[in-house]
Design an enzyme around this catalytic site. Structure first.
Site, PDB file in Angstrom:
ATOM      1  N   SER A 134       0.967  -1.166   0.109  1.00 22.36           N
ATOM      2  CA  SER A 134       0.085   0.127   0.025  1.00 22.36           C
ATOM      3  C   SER A 134       0.715   1.357  -0.058  1.00 22.36           C
ATOM      4  O   SER A 134       0.184   2.454  -0.346  1.00 22.36           O
ATOM      5  CB  SER A 134      -0.952  -0.059   1.265  1.00 22.36           C
ATOM      6  OG  SER A 134      -0.296  -0.040   2.310  1.00 22.36           O
ATOM      7  N   ASP A 369      -2.863   5.805  12.189  1.00 21.61           N
ATOM      8  CA  ASP A 369      -2.291   5.329  10.827  1.00 21.61           C
ATOM      9  C   ASP A 369      -0.855   6.084  11.035  1.00 21.61           C
ATOM     10  O   ASP A 369      -0.917   7.144  10.497  1.00 21.61           O
ATOM     11  CB  ASP A 369      -3.243   5.144   9.852  1.00 21.61           C
ATOM     12  CG  ASP A 369      -2.266   4.962   8.621  1.00 21.61           C
ATOM     13  OD1 ASP A 369      -0.954   4.279   8.694  1.00 21.61           O
ATOM     14  OD2 ASP A 369      -2.679   4.545   7.540  1.00 21.61           O
ATOM     15  N   HIS A 372       1.083   4.921   6.687  1.00 25.66           N
ATOM     16  CA  HIS A 372       1.129   5.467   5.283  1.00 25.66           C
ATOM     17  C   HIS A 372       1.169   7.125   5.553  1.00 25.66           C
ATOM     18  O   HIS A 372       1.480   7.584   6.521  1.00 25.66           O
ATOM     19  CB  HIS A 372      -0.621   5.184   4.934  1.00 25.66           C
ATOM     20  CG  HIS A 372      -0.433   3.817   4.847  1.00 25.66           C
ATOM     21  ND1 HIS A 372      -1.294   2.847   5.671  1.00 25.66           N
ATOM     22  CD2 HIS A 372      -0.236   2.955   3.835  1.00 25.66           C
ATOM     23  CE1 HIS A 372      -1.624   1.799   5.234  1.00 25.66           C
ATOM     24  NE2 HIS A 372      -0.954   1.711   4.101  1.00 25.66           N
TER      25      HIS A 372
END
Length: 392
Positions: A134, A369, A372
């Site tokens: 990702s 998070d 990312h």
């Protein structure tokens, strides 16, 4: 047939796994001694030498500092419809914007400003593919935003799928794709179990043939455990393991990728990149330099680290990457974004992700998070470096 609960059982798995010995080992039974040539890899955490190729000899692109620049960001989130919710921090309520106002300044040169139209003209009729996890998708979405906002009236066609998503710039015949392969090597379903094949990449590799520019990344998924782990068994040299030293597995998988590239990619027509490990920021002690902090991760961070060094540990995976790449027969450009990204503790979505529920956003200690990156944001710099490496 069921997978066994005890070692030394023999099963026939058909054409793919004929009479494999199912050795169900305890974690780390595969010794890190298998890391060929990586002596004392835990003893050099503060060695920040980037892995530079000859075409970087006059400018150390990956050594430098972050400087404030109010001309940034390069685009607005509202102008790019291709940003996934998990990266769209401004849309999902991030209150600060200073993190958008930083430009990477290499120590002894200036990066050329990204020009989306120039990218399309130089790449006319060609294909670009990001391959990996990702973080590769994070970079792919960044690049298509940077290009599309430069030519807002140019028609595009997007095809989203799994594992392959592609945005085509129709006036220029340029296709920019993302192919999801978190480990690069193949995973196969065998009797309902996910088997990570460290020595096999042919299934994924077939999709990469004929591409003009390939950019690979892998890293985070190799360390995932529990519910985040992407496999049930690892297969190495004909033996199945329930677990093993993850750095050993990473090294074995990366050597399989390197052999595939050396065997199948014509470097005279295809440029090959490998992006270094993208860091996480879940441990404030790595950047707080001993100061008392009440935060437990990247939540609330609004500015990058200053200076040119990062006090945290250099990722062991990068020792493996450097060793494997040094033994490849053809050129692969290492986009060495690790150090410059380590400085950006402020760049993660934290709780400002469309993937989180209100209850999760209310609990940043558990839900933030810090893996990312927001878009616009840090991956735009990765692509500015990618652009520089491609054309300058």
């Amino acid at each position: 047939m069921d997978f066994p609960s005890a070692p030394s059982s023999f099963y026939a798995f058909g054409s793919c796994f004929t009479f494999l010995v199912l050795v169900l080992v305890q974690p780390h039974i595969a010794s890190s001694a298998l890391l060929l040539g990586l002596k004392n890899h835990n003893n050099h955490h503060h060695n920040r030498r980037p892995f530079l190729q000859a075409n970087q000899s006059t400018c150390a692109l990956f050594m430098g500092t972050w400087v404030r620049d109010d001309a940034y960001p390069l685009y607005q989130f509202s102008d790019c419809p291709f940003i996934d919710a998990e990266f769209n921090c401004q849309m999902y309520g991030r209150p600060d914007t200073d993190y958008l106002k930083y430009r990477w300044k290499p120590t002894n040169c200036e990066l050329p400003r990204f020009n989306g139209l120039e990218f399309l003209l130089r790449m006319k009729g060609k294909t670009v593919m990001f391959v990996g996890d990702s973080l590769g998708r994070n970079q792919w979405e960044s690049l298509v935003c940077m290009i599309s906002t430069a030519v807002p009236r140019s028609p595009t066609q997007i095809i989203r799928g799994d594992p392959l998503s592609t945005l085509k710039f129709l006036d220029y015949g340029v296709a920019v794709s993302f192919y999801r392969a978190p480990y690069l090597v193949d995973i196969e379903a065998v009797q309902g179990k996910r088997v990570l094949r460290l020595g096999d990449i042919s299934g994924n590799g077939n999709a990469w043939r004929g591409v003009d520019v390939l950019s690979f990344n892998t890293g985070h998924w190799w360390s995932h455990k529990g519910s985040l782990q992407g496999w049930d068994y690892i297969e190495m040299d004909g033996t199945l393991y329930q677990d093993m030293d993850r750095l050993v597995a990473f090294e074995k998988g990366l050597r399989t990728w390197a052999r595939w590239v050396d065997t199948n990619v014509d470097r005279t027509r295809t440029r090959v990149f490998f992006q270094s490990t993208s860091p996480t920021h879940y441990n404030p002690s790595e950047w707080s330099a001993g100061a008392v902090t009440t935060t437990k991760n990247c939540y609330g961070e609004t500015a990058p680290m200053s200076g040119m060094t990062y006090p945290g540990a250099y990722p062991d995976q990068m020792r493996v990457v450097e060793e494997v790449m040094s033994q490849m027969s053809g050129p692969v450009y290492l986009l060495d974004i690790t150090l410059l990204s380590e400085m950006r503790k402020d760049g993660h979505p934290s709780i400002y992700s469309g993937d989180l529920s209100p209850a999760q956003r209310a609990n940043p200690d558990r839900s933030a998070d810090c893996s990312h990156w927001c878009l616009p944001g840090l991956p735009d710099t990765w692509n500015q470096l990618f652009y520089t490496a491609l054309f300058f």
